[in-house]
Design a protein around this motif. Structure first.
Motif, PDB file in Angstrom:
ATOM      1  N   VAL A   9      10.736 132.314 -56.167  1.00 30.71           N
ATOM      2  CA  VAL A   9       9.799 132.512 -54.542  1.00 30.71           C
ATOM      3  C   VAL A   9      10.208 130.815 -54.229  1.00 30.71           C
ATOM      4  CG1 VAL A   9       7.632 131.478 -54.672  1.00 30.71           C
ATOM      5  CG2 VAL A   9       7.867 133.973 -56.202  1.00 30.71           C
ATOM      6  N   ILE A  10       9.785 130.522 -52.834  1.00 26.37           N
ATOM      7  CA  ILE A  10      10.000 129.311 -52.217  1.00 26.37           C
ATOM      8  C   ILE A  10       8.556 129.203 -51.669  1.00 26.37           C
ATOM      9  CG2 ILE A  10      10.535 127.478 -50.697  1.00 26.37           C
ATOM     10  CD1 ILE A  10      13.787 129.009 -50.644  1.00 26.37           C
ATOM     11  N   ALA A  11       7.818 128.305 -52.505  1.00 22.12           N
ATOM     12  CA  ALA A  11       5.969 127.583 -51.693  1.00 22.12           C
ATOM     13  C   ALA A  11       6.309 127.171 -50.873  1.00 22.12           C
ATOM     14  CB  ALA A  11       5.439 127.230 -52.929  1.00 22.12           C
ATOM     15  N   VAL A  12       6.450 126.947 -49.621  1.00 25.00           N
ATOM     16  CA  VAL A  12       5.508 126.253 -48.247  1.00 25.00           C
ATOM     17  C   VAL A  12       4.503 126.656 -48.174  1.00 25.00           C
ATOM     18  CG1 VAL A  12       7.040 125.699 -46.187  1.00 25.00           C
ATOM     19  CG2 VAL A  12       8.028 127.599 -47.478  1.00 25.00           C
ATOM     20  N   GLY A  13       3.648 124.971 -48.218  1.00 31.70           N
ATOM     21  CA  GLY A  13       2.865 124.592 -47.375  1.00 31.70           C
ATOM     22  C   GLY A  13       1.227 123.693 -48.128  1.00 31.70           C
ATOM     23  N   GLY A  14       0.604 123.737 -48.300  1.00 30.47           N
ATOM     24  CA  GLY A  14      -0.222 122.521 -49.423  1.00 30.47           C
ATOM     25  C   GLY A  14      -0.706 122.925 -49.935  1.00 30.47           C
ATOM     26  N   GLY A  15      -1.797 122.642 -51.170  1.00 27.41           N
ATOM     27  CA  GLY A  15      -1.853 122.948 -52.512  1.00 27.41           C
ATOM     28  C   GLY A  15      -3.040 124.600 -53.138  1.00 27.41           C
ATOM     29  N   VAL A  16      -3.353 125.024 -52.318  1.00 25.78           N
ATOM     30  CA  VAL A  16      -3.525 126.608 -52.037  1.00 25.78           C
ATOM     31  C   VAL A  16      -1.865 126.858 -51.992  1.00 25.78           C
ATOM     32  CG1 VAL A  16      -4.495 128.331 -50.914  1.00 25.78           C
ATOM     33  CG2 VAL A  16      -5.358 126.570 -50.610  1.00 25.78           C
ATOM     34  N   VAL A  17      -1.155 127.047 -51.251  1.00 30.36           N
ATOM     35  CA  VAL A  17       0.410 127.626 -51.787  1.00 30.36           C
ATOM     36  C   VAL A  17       1.191 127.637 -52.705  1.00 30.36           C
ATOM     37  CG1 VAL A  17       2.452 128.035 -50.737  1.00 30.36           C
ATOM     38  CG2 VAL A  17       0.047 127.889 -49.116  1.00 30.36           C
ATOM     39  N   THR A  18       0.743 126.028 -53.151  1.00 27.46           N
ATOM     40  CA  THR A  18       1.772 126.125 -54.191  1.00 27.46           C
ATOM     41  C   THR A  18       1.355 126.108 -55.654  1.00 27.46           C
ATOM     42  OG1 THR A  18       0.940 123.571 -54.193  1.00 27.46           O
ATOM     43  CG2 THR A  18       3.400 124.065 -53.262  1.00 27.46           C
ATOM     44  N   ASP A  19      -0.127 126.018 -55.915  1.00 30.76           N
ATOM     45  CA  ASP A  19      -1.359 126.839 -57.530  1.00 30.76           C
ATOM     46  C   ASP A  19      -0.570 128.065 -57.103  1.00 30.76           C
ATOM     47  OD1 ASP A  19      -2.103 123.837 -57.331  1.00 30.76           O
ATOM     48  OD2 ASP A  19      -3.559 124.283 -57.229  1.00 30.76           O
ATOM     49  N   LEU A  20      -0.459 128.787 -55.909  1.00 30.62           N
ATOM     50  CA  LEU A  20      -0.740 130.111 -56.296  1.00 30.62           C
ATOM     51  C   LEU A  20       0.334 130.864 -56.642  1.00 30.62           C
ATOM     52  CD1 LEU A  20      -2.203 133.187 -56.110  1.00 30.62           C
ATOM     53  CD2 LEU A  20      -2.139 132.775 -53.104  1.00 30.62           C
ATOM     54  N   ALA A  21       1.523 130.168 -55.617  1.00 34.56           N
ATOM     55  CA  ALA A  21       3.154 130.722 -55.356  1.00 34.56           C
ATOM     56  C   ALA A  21       3.559 129.908 -56.634  1.00 34.56           C
ATOM     57  CB  ALA A  21       3.722 130.227 -54.635  1.00 34.56           C
ATOM     58  N   GLY A  22       3.675 129.278 -57.282  1.00 40.47           N
ATOM     59  CA  GLY A  22       3.818 128.937 -58.281  1.00 40.47           C
ATOM     60  C   GLY A  22       3.210 129.418 -60.195  1.00 40.47           C
ATOM     61  N   PHE A  23       2.220 130.056 -59.317  1.00 41.24           N
ATOM     62  CA  PHE A  23       1.229 130.965 -60.746  1.00 41.24           C
ATOM     63  C   PHE A  23       2.054 132.135 -60.789  1.00 41.24           C
ATOM     64  CE2 PHE A  23      -2.973 133.356 -61.971  1.00 41.24           C
ATOM     65  CZ  PHE A  23      -2.659 133.238 -63.822  1.00 41.24           C
ATOM     66  N   LEU A  24       1.939 132.665 -59.503  1.00 44.01           N
ATOM     67  CA  LEU A  24       2.801 134.082 -59.348  1.00 44.01           C
ATOM     68  C   LEU A  24       4.157 133.749 -59.910  1.00 44.01           C
ATOM     69  CD1 LEU A  24       2.466 135.427 -56.125  1.00 44.01           C
ATOM     70  CD2 LEU A  24       5.053 135.629 -56.972  1.00 44.01           C
ATOM     71  N   ALA A  25       4.813 133.392 -59.549  1.00 38.71           N
ATOM     72  CA  ALA A  25       6.744 132.687 -59.750  1.00 38.71           C
ATOM     73  C   ALA A  25       6.571 133.051 -61.245  1.00 38.71           C
ATOM     74  CB  ALA A  25       7.125 131.731 -59.414  1.00 38.71           C
ATOM     75  N   GLY A  26       5.665 132.254 -62.099  1.00 44.87           N
ATOM     76  CA  GLY A  26       5.632 132.396 -63.760  1.00 44.87           C
ATOM     77  C   GLY A  26       4.886 133.721 -63.886  1.00 44.87           C
ATOM     78  N   THR A  27       4.272 134.184 -63.339  1.00 47.44           N
ATOM     79  CA  THR A  27       4.128 136.068 -64.453  1.00 47.44           C
ATOM     80  C   THR A  27       5.251 137.207 -63.251  1.00 47.44           C
ATOM     81  OG1 THR A  27       2.529 136.096 -62.361  1.00 47.44           O
ATOM     82  CG2 THR A  27       2.115 135.434 -64.236  1.00 47.44           C
ATOM     83  N   PHE A  28       5.201 136.355 -62.253  1.00 47.66           N
ATOM     84  CA  PHE A  28       6.606 137.531 -61.637  1.00 47.66           C
ATOM     85  C   PHE A  28       7.579 137.732 -62.295  1.00 47.66           C
ATOM     86  CE2 PHE A  28       8.842 140.032 -58.424  1.00 47.66           C
ATOM     87  CZ  PHE A  28       8.410 140.665 -57.540  1.00 47.66           C
ATOM     88  N   GLY A  29       7.976 139.421 -63.201  1.00 44.94           N
ATOM     89  CA  GLY A  29       8.962 139.794 -63.763  1.00 44.94           C
ATOM     90  C   GLY A  29       9.630 138.777 -65.286  1.00 44.94           C
TER      91      GLY A  29
END
Ligand code: GLY
Length: 370
Positions: A105-125
């Motif tokens: 996952v590459i999170a491109v954006g501000g805090g909302v994007v990095t918080d959300l995408a980082g959480f998603l990456a931690g649980t995806f698969g």
């Protein structure tokens, strides 16, 4: 009866680089080509509607051109979208595109994007690697570094999430020029917080250079980007999981997060944190850790930055007092606050303990001054 022991002691190296500079998209792709995430060939670029056209599409296109299978996933911009629902929608979209455990996952954006995408990456698969490409001052100062990932719930912000460290963080200062002024000002609150808790030199620098930073002066912007990073990673390296020292990064957030939620997200995160800092300095003064002159100095800097230091009239103060109890620092049902000592330092109440219990009536009294 028989007991088996599953011995699982872990030695983990979650170290990563933070690269600060201008226009880093090409560097990101070069790093990936050079093995930043090993042999991964598939990328999910997650972004919001504000950043999609400005940066995320360009990064996705460069990755495609370099031969990587890349899909772009976009959600509606705004703190109100940082939810379990958005995470689920993104996950379903990624699954539909064929992303599995072999993606990054590459999170491109501000805090909302990095918080959300980082959480998603931690649980995806059950966990895939992720990279943060931070495009806002707020993400540069705070969200993109340190591995706190989360979504908000109707009760409060950031209640559901993971500690999950990225593979690398890119802080693209060039992107700040595309930020609406209000967003830039909001990001400044976390910078002032860092100055208040750890760095009087940074505090003085901000007093003297606020206009230059807002005008996009390269030297001034680079100075604050590097200062923020240094303060943040030095704390995170010592206490990643917030068992003690990391609580100092909560300065101003006990009241700040509650204000953000009670405002119904009409206030941006940094605006709410600024009000939280104004509350915290009053409390520090009440408990004898700051002088009246220092309190005024902090308030003056917040105001110079264009940040609020008083509560909007639509905030119900009793609801705010109740909301304080959703803070993650609450222990045994008691509110706890981080307090600064003068400007540039925090109070260590006991060895390794940086938050102090505060009676509800005292918190109410402080909120009444805002
Ligand atoms: N935002 C506070 C922390 O990262 O600990």
């Amino acid at each position: 009866m028989k007991t088996f022991r599953v011995d699982l002691k872990k030695v983990v190296d979650d170290s990563y680089d933070i690269e600060i500079g201008y226009e880093l998209a090409e560097k990101l792709v070069e790093d990936i080509k050079n093995g930043l995430v090993g042999r991964i060939r598939r990328f999910a670029v997650i972004t919001d509607t504000n950043v999609e056209k400005l940066y995320a599409e360009g990064i996705a296109d460069r990755l495609q051109a370099a031969g990587f299978l890349t899909d772009l996933f976009v959600f509606e911009a705004g703190e109100t979208q940082k939810t379990r629902k958005t995470k689920e929608q993104l996950e379903d979209a990624m699954l539909a595109k064929g992303c599995r455990r072999d993606c990054c996952v590459i999170a491109v954006g501000g805090g909302v994007v990095t918080d959300l995408a980082g959480f998603l990456a931690g649980t995806f698969g059950r966990g895939v690697p992720f990279i943060n490409y931070a495009t806002t001052l707020l993400a540069a100062a705070d969200a993109s570094v340190g591995g706190k990932t989360a979504v908000d719930t109707p009760l409060a912000t950031n209640l559901i999430g993971l500690f999950n460290q990225p593979e690398k963080v890119y802080i693209d200062i060039d992107a700040w020029k595309t930020l609406p002024k209000r967003q830039m000002i909001s990001g400044m609150a976390e910078t002032i917080k860092h100055a208040c808790l750890a760095d009087f030199t940074l505090f003085s620098y901000l007093e003297q250079n606020m206009d230059a930073i807002y005008a996009g002066d390269r030297e001034a912007c680079t100075y604050i980007a590097e200062a923020n990073c240094r303060i943040k990673y030095q704390v995170v390296m010592k206490d990643e999981r917030e068992s003690g020292l990391r609580e100092i990064l909560n300065l101003g957030h006990t009241v700040g997060r509650a204000v953000e939620t009670v405002s119904g997200y009409r206030l941006l995160h940094g605006e709410a944190v600024a009000i939280g800092l104004a509350a915290e300095v009053q409390l520090s003064k009440l408990l004898g850790y700051m002088t009246e002159a220092e309190v005024l100095q902090v308030n003056r800097l917040l105001e110079k930055a264009g940040l609020p230091v008083t509560l909007p009239s639509y905030i119900d103060r009793e609801e705010l007092v109740r909301k304080l109890y959703t803070d993650k620092k609450v222990r045994d049902g008691r509110l706890r606050f981080v307090l600064q000592r003068g400007i540039g330092s925090v109070v260590e109440f006991e060895p390794g303990c940086y938050a102090v219990p505060v009676a509800e009536e005292t918190a109410r009294q402080i909120i009444a001054t805002l």
